[in-house]
Motif scaffolding. Structure first.
Motif, short mmCIF file in Angstrom:
data_model
loop_
_atom_site.label_atom_id
_atom_site.label_comp_id
_atom_site.label_asym_id
_atom_site.label_seq_id
_atom_site.Cartn_x
_atom_site.Cartn_y
_atom_site.Cartn_z
N ARG A 30 1.23 -1.08 0.00
CA ARG A 30 0.02 -0.02 0.13
C ARG A 30 0.90 1.35 0.00
N PRO A 31 2.21 1.08 0.78
CA PRO A 31 2.56 2.63 1.02
C PRO A 31 3.23 2.99 -0.37
N ALA A 34 0.92 4.00 -2.83
CA ALA A 34 0.56 5.56 -2.83
C ALA A 34 1.24 6.38 -3.25
N ASP A 36 3.29 9.00 -6.12
CA ASP A 36 3.27 8.58 -8.24
C ASP A 36 3.83 8.75 -8.76
N ARG A 43 3.26 -0.63 -11.26
CA ARG A 43 2.31 -0.76 -9.94
C ARG A 43 2.40 -1.61 -10.33
#
Length: 125
Positions: A30-31, A34, A36, A43
């Motif tokens: 998750r981090p 998150a 960009d 991803r």
């Protein structure tokens, strides 16, 4: 036979894998996702790469339980024990080294390795 030892090693290994997977998802995947700065292909690849060990250890645990319960020959038990044992050995060394021994995963996989060795000790050469 010492099938109980292989089954116990599998249950420990699979249990640790599930906990590892949940924590990896929460604390790493998750981090990372998150942020960009990652391209779309990266991803998609990050979760698979970070969860590969989880999948491997879980499948190994299931294989140990299956080989302990199934009427298979000694060669099959040996093959599963050696393959899963090598994966768990990697977990022991990697986790112990990376966390300097402050991670319970390495100790649990070490117990699994001992149980695998005991479970395979009866197999004739």
């Amino acid at each position: 036979m010492q099938s109980w030892a292989l089954a116990a090693a599998g249950v420990i290994g699979a249990g640790v894998a599930v906990i590892h997977g949940v924590l990896t998802q929460r604390l790493m995947v998750r981090p990372v996702l998150a942020g960009d700065g990652l391209s779309r292909p990266i991803r998609r690849l990050v979760p698979a790469l970070l969860q590969f060990s989880t999948y491997n250890w879980l499948l190994g645990g299931v294989a140990l339980v299956a080989v302990a319960a199934a009427p298979v020959g000694p060669q099959a038990r040996l093959a599963v024990g050696l393959l899963v044992g090598s994966s768990y050995l990697f977990a022991v060394v990697g986790n112990c080294w990376a966390t300097r021994g402050r991670h319970p995963g390495w100790a649990l996989y070490a117990v699994s390795l001992i149980l695998i060795a005991y479970g395979l000790a009866e197999i004739p050469a």
